[in-house]
Enzyme design. Structure first.
Site, PDB file in Angstrom:
ATOM      1  N   GLY A   1     -58.440  21.251 -63.317  1.00 53.49           N
ATOM      2  CA  GLY A   1     -59.674  22.038 -63.242  1.00 53.49           C
ATOM      3  C   GLY A   1     -60.793  21.246 -62.609  1.00 53.49           C
ATOM      4  O   GLY A   1     -60.700  20.022 -62.487  1.00 53.49           O
TER       5      GLY A   1
ATOM      6  N   CYS B   1     -53.351  16.737 -64.559  1.00 55.05           N
ATOM      7  CA  CYS B   1     -54.633  16.287 -64.002  1.00 55.05           C
ATOM      8  C   CYS B   1     -55.743  16.308 -65.059  1.00 55.05           C
ATOM      9  O   CYS B   1     -55.764  15.467 -65.947  1.00 55.05           O
ATOM     10  CB  CYS B   1     -54.974  17.114 -62.765  1.00 55.05           C
ATOM     11  SG  CYS B   1     -56.286  16.378 -61.784  1.00 55.05           S
ATOM     12  N   TYR B   2     -56.634  17.308 -65.015  1.00 56.81           N
ATOM     13  CA  TYR B   2     -57.667  17.398 -66.049  1.00 56.81           C
ATOM     14  C   TYR B   2     -57.015  17.559 -67.431  1.00 56.81           C
ATOM     15  O   TYR B   2     -57.467  16.975 -68.421  1.00 56.81           O
ATOM     16  CB  TYR B   2     -58.582  18.594 -65.730  1.00 56.81           C
ATOM     17  CG  TYR B   2     -59.635  18.841 -66.775  1.00 56.81           C
ATOM     18  CD1 TYR B   2     -60.778  18.049 -66.831  1.00 56.81           C
ATOM     19  CD2 TYR B   2     -59.477  19.852 -67.716  1.00 56.81           C
ATOM     20  CE1 TYR B   2     -61.741  18.266 -67.803  1.00 56.81           C
ATOM     21  CE2 TYR B   2     -60.436  20.076 -68.689  1.00 56.81           C
ATOM     22  CZ  TYR B   2     -61.564  19.286 -68.729  1.00 56.81           C
ATOM     23  OH  TYR B   2     -62.507  19.502 -69.691  1.00 56.81           O
TER      24      TYR B   2
ATOM     25  N   HIS C   1     -50.297  16.644 -59.407  1.00 59.16           N
ATOM     26  CA  HIS C   1     -50.000  18.080 -59.532  1.00 59.16           C
ATOM     27  C   HIS C   1     -48.514  18.353 -59.248  1.00 59.16           C
ATOM     28  O   HIS C   1     -48.125  18.458 -58.087  1.00 59.16           O
ATOM     29  CB  HIS C   1     -50.880  18.880 -58.568  1.00 59.16           C
ATOM     30  CG  HIS C   1     -52.306  18.934 -59.009  1.00 59.16           C
ATOM     31  ND1 HIS C   1     -52.799  19.941 -59.805  1.00 59.16           N
ATOM     32  CD2 HIS C   1     -53.332  18.069 -58.817  1.00 59.16           C
ATOM     33  CE1 HIS C   1     -54.067  19.718 -60.066  1.00 59.16           C
ATOM     34  NE2 HIS C   1     -54.421  18.586 -59.475  1.00 59.16           N
TER      35      HIS C   1
ATOM     36  N   GLU D   1     -47.043  21.073 -59.560  1.00 58.53           N
ATOM     37  CA  GLU D   1     -46.863  22.475 -59.151  1.00 58.53           C
ATOM     38  C   GLU D   1     -46.992  22.692 -57.644  1.00 58.53           C
ATOM     39  O   GLU D   1     -46.645  23.750 -57.146  1.00 58.53           O
ATOM     40  CB  GLU D   1     -47.861  23.383 -59.895  1.00 58.53           C
ATOM     41  CG  GLU D   1     -49.347  23.210 -59.533  1.00 58.53           C
ATOM     42  CD  GLU D   1     -50.049  22.084 -60.303  1.00 58.53           C
ATOM     43  OE1 GLU D   1     -49.376  21.117 -60.692  1.00 58.53           O
ATOM     44  OE2 GLU D   1     -51.273  22.164 -60.481  1.00 58.53           O
TER      45      GLU D   1
ATOM     46  N   GLY E   1     -50.217  50.205 -45.343  1.00 58.50           N
ATOM     47  CA  GLY E   1     -48.996  50.058 -44.554  1.00 58.50           C
ATOM     48  C   GLY E   1     -48.550  48.612 -44.484  1.00 58.50           C
ATOM     49  O   GLY E   1     -47.486  48.300 -43.965  1.00 58.50           O
TER      50      GLY E   1
ATOM     51  N   ASP F   1     -47.969  44.490 -49.125  1.00 59.91           N
ATOM     52  CA  ASP F   1     -48.408  44.574 -50.520  1.00 59.91           C
ATOM     53  C   ASP F   1     -48.634  46.019 -50.961  1.00 59.91           C
ATOM     54  O   ASP F   1     -48.124  46.439 -51.993  1.00 59.91           O
ATOM     55  CB  ASP F   1     -49.717  43.790 -50.729  1.00 59.91           C
ATOM     56  CG  ASP F   1     -49.667  42.448 -50.056  1.00 59.91           C
ATOM     57  OD1 ASP F   1     -48.549  41.938 -49.878  1.00 59.91           O
ATOM     58  OD2 ASP F   1     -50.726  41.914 -49.686  1.00 59.91           O
TER      59      ASP F   1
ATOM     60  N   SER G   1     -47.560  48.681 -49.575  1.00 56.99           N
ATOM     61  CA  SER G   1     -46.324  49.480 -49.464  1.00 56.99           C
ATOM     62  C   SER G   1     -45.465  49.270 -50.702  1.00 56.99           C
ATOM     63  O   SER G   1     -44.968  50.228 -51.298  1.00 56.99           O
ATOM     64  CB  SER G   1     -45.514  49.063 -48.233  1.00 56.99           C
ATOM     65  OG  SER G   1     -46.309  49.164 -47.093  1.00 56.99           O
TER      66      SER G   1
ATOM     67  N   LYS H   1     -46.993  36.472 -52.012  1.00 56.05           N
ATOM     68  CA  LYS H   1     -46.383  37.362 -51.017  1.00 56.05           C
ATOM     69  C   LYS H   1     -44.849  37.345 -51.066  1.00 56.05           C
ATOM     70  O   LYS H   1     -44.221  38.397 -51.010  1.00 56.05           O
ATOM     71  CB  LYS H   1     -46.883  36.940 -49.633  1.00 56.05           C
ATOM     72  CG  LYS H   1     -46.466  37.816 -48.505  1.00 56.05           C
ATOM     73  CD  LYS H   1     -47.273  39.084 -48.409  1.00 56.05           C
ATOM     74  CE  LYS H   1     -48.638  38.833 -47.858  1.00 56.05           C
ATOM     75  NZ  LYS H   1     -49.492  40.018 -47.886  1.00 56.05           N
TER      76      LYS H   1
END
Ligand code: XMP
Length: 518
Positions: A58, A85-86, A174, A176, A229, A232, A234, A374
């Site tokens: 953070g 981290c934090y 990190h 992740e 269209g 996302d 759609s 996505k």
């Protein structure tokens, strides 16, 4: 919130831009997780299904905000904890460790070296070292009693700490982000070896879970869905159709900033092929009018966001029982516009469907995909049997070509950029490059430069081409084309479009740039 009966990992969010990446890594490992704002932890009642807790990074710092304490609820649960981290620092501080401001900042790639073994670092080191990604100034200067140092870097002498008896772990880097080479393995070790959680989460569960949630949220009301269209919206429309059937009405707004032939193709695919209840609104004149002489990117985005809502509200008045506006908002849209859990993250730009929305809205927002990335949405689309051509389409922003024409917008410029984009994308498809690229487009820069054609002087616009590779739109790199392809594209665009006499290719990554120009 998620299914109550499922075993989960709880992620306590202190406002890191990467918190959702932690959740995503855990999902990829077949486990369900939930994110809670650190300030809302007092409401944590039922922790029977929680098998472990991760404390995120953070923007806060322990050394400057000295009063900050770890919420004691976390300790009371007696569950395994991994601080990142934090989170690493606040955990160390709670048990009597010392945190100080380091003389040197540590941002980006770093190498950590092994000092001891522990459960979360099984197979993490290669010849006693591992490449990680750091982003901090404070460091743990003294390890708390009962903890041992597992690894160190040049700048962080306690880069990994562990108290294996209490099952508490802290990492300064990190795990992740993809740049931490074995980060996912470290998270995997924590959730399976330490928390001993079961692997039961997969995309089909996610689909069922989303459908169940939509049904219970919507009840007997009707929903209008903003269909553009793009991938996302759609996927969202098909998901909604499965969940609530004909209580769904899709509205497709032609802003005038669509790609060439887009409106015809959308009507053909969604109305005729996929049999969606679709209303087409051609609002191009009003969009172009309202954006006249508007050059400031955030202002453009806000005007577009407000206009979208006005149009939806106008449509709503013609129908009965509409309570919700569904949008295909994804996590990267949110993280760059505002924070998901209410924790402090910094704003990059107002995505039209997030920060661009008016404060007072008559419709309630329904955003079932807002915690997904996505590629996860694409996988969900496959599970919903959406045609591959739609799932594989490059992302296209809601404000469309308006944010690809920096500065003043007019119909002439829109026409030029439509043609240039059409040529570029068609050539990518012809050369089998379209699917290797995450997103590509042509933009029009607001500068004219001098050129020479047929022995005469020209003074025309610059067309900028952008093509990037990415995993989730959060970070991106430019695609490396062969010279011959760039040469061919440049010739084709200049020879076919009056108004452009120079083509440039954008070679910046994200960060420091963003994918779109505005
Ligand atoms: P940036 O430019 O922020 O873009 O790096 C990341 C991804 O988001 C898309 N994008 C948007 N999508 N509404 C959308 O629906 C928006 O306002 C918006 N702005 C950017 C962009 O095309 C890229 O895929």
């Amino acid at each position: 919130m998620g299914p109550k009966e499922i075993e989960k990992i709880l992620i306590v969010d202190f406002g890191s831009q990467f918190t959702q990446l932690v959740a995503r890594k855990i999902r990829e490992l077949g486990v369900y997780s939930e994110i809670v704002n650190s300030k809302k932890l007092s409401k944590l009642k039922d922790y029977k299904t929680i098998k472990g807790i991760i404390l995120s990074g953070g923007p806060l710092t322990i050394t400057t905000n000295k009063g900050i304490k770890l919420n004691e609820i976390i300790i009371k649960t007696k569950l395994p904890v991994l601080g990142i981290c934090y989170g690493h620092q606040i955990l160390a501080k709670r048990f009597g460790g010392k945190i100080k401001i380091s003389k040197k900042r540590e941002f980006g790639r770093a190498i950590i070296s092994k000092k001891n073994n522990c459960l979360i670092t099984k197979n993490f080191f290669n010849k006693n070292s591992s490449i990680v990604w750091m982003s901090h100034q404070d460091i743990v200067d003294k390890v708390p009693k009962g903890f041992k140092t597992i690894a160190y870097s040049d700048n962080s002498k306690h880069a990994i700490i562990a108290n294996e008896k209490l099952k508490y772990y802290g990492v300064q880097f990190h795990p992740e982000v993809t740049h931490t080479v074995k980060g996912k393995l470290l998270i995997k070790n924590f959730i399976f070896k330490v928390c001993k959680i079961k692997k039961i989460w997969h995309t089909s569960k996610q689909k069922e879970f989303l459908i169940k949630n939509i049904r219970s949220n919507v009840g007997n009301n009707r929903v209008i869905c903003a269909l553009s269209g793009g991938v996302d919206s759609s996927v969202l429309s098909i998901l909604l159709k499965k969940a609530i059937g004909n209580k769904l009405i899709c509205i497709f707004v032609n802003t005038g900033f669509l790609r060439k032939n887009e409106e015809n193709e959308i009507i053909k695919t969604f109305k005729k092929k996929l049999k969606l209840n679709l209303i087409y609104v051609n609002a191009s004149k009003i969009f172009i009018k309202k954006l006249q002489n508007i050059t400031e990117p955030e202002k453009k985005r806000k005007i577009i966001g407000h206009l979208f809502i006005k149009i939806f509200e106008k449509q709503m008045k013609k129908m009965k029982n509409i309570k919700f506006l569904a949008q295909g908002t994804l996590y990267p849209d949110l993280i760059e516009s505002k924070s998901v859990t209410g924790s402090p993250t910094s704003k990059i730009k107002s995505h039209h469907n997030v920060g661009g929305l008016p404060k007072k809205m008559k419709l309630k927002l329904l955003e079932p995909l807002k915690f997904l990335f996505k590629d996860e949405v694409r996988r969900l689309g496959l599970k919903l049997s959406l045609p591959k051509e739609i799932i594989g389409r490059h992302p296209f922003p809601g404000p469309g070509l308006a944010i690809r024409i920096p500065g003043n917008i007019n119909s002439h410029k829109i026409q030029i950029v439509k043609e240039a984009d059409f040529i570029f994308i068609n050539e990518l498809k012809k050369h089998n490059l379209y699917n290797k690229i995450w997103q590509a487009y042509a933009a029009l820069l607001p500068v004219k430069t001098v050129g020479v054609m047929g022995d005469g002087r020209t003074y025309e616009y610059i067309c900028l081409l952008r093509a990037i590779t990415s995993e989730d739109g959060m970070t991106a790199d430019f695609y490396f084309f062969k010279k011959s392809f760039l040469q061919m594209i440049s010739n084709k665009i200049i020879n076919s479009i009056t108004g452009i006499n120079r083509v440039v290719f954008d070679i910046t990554s994200k960060p420091p740039s963003t994918i779109e120009l505005e």
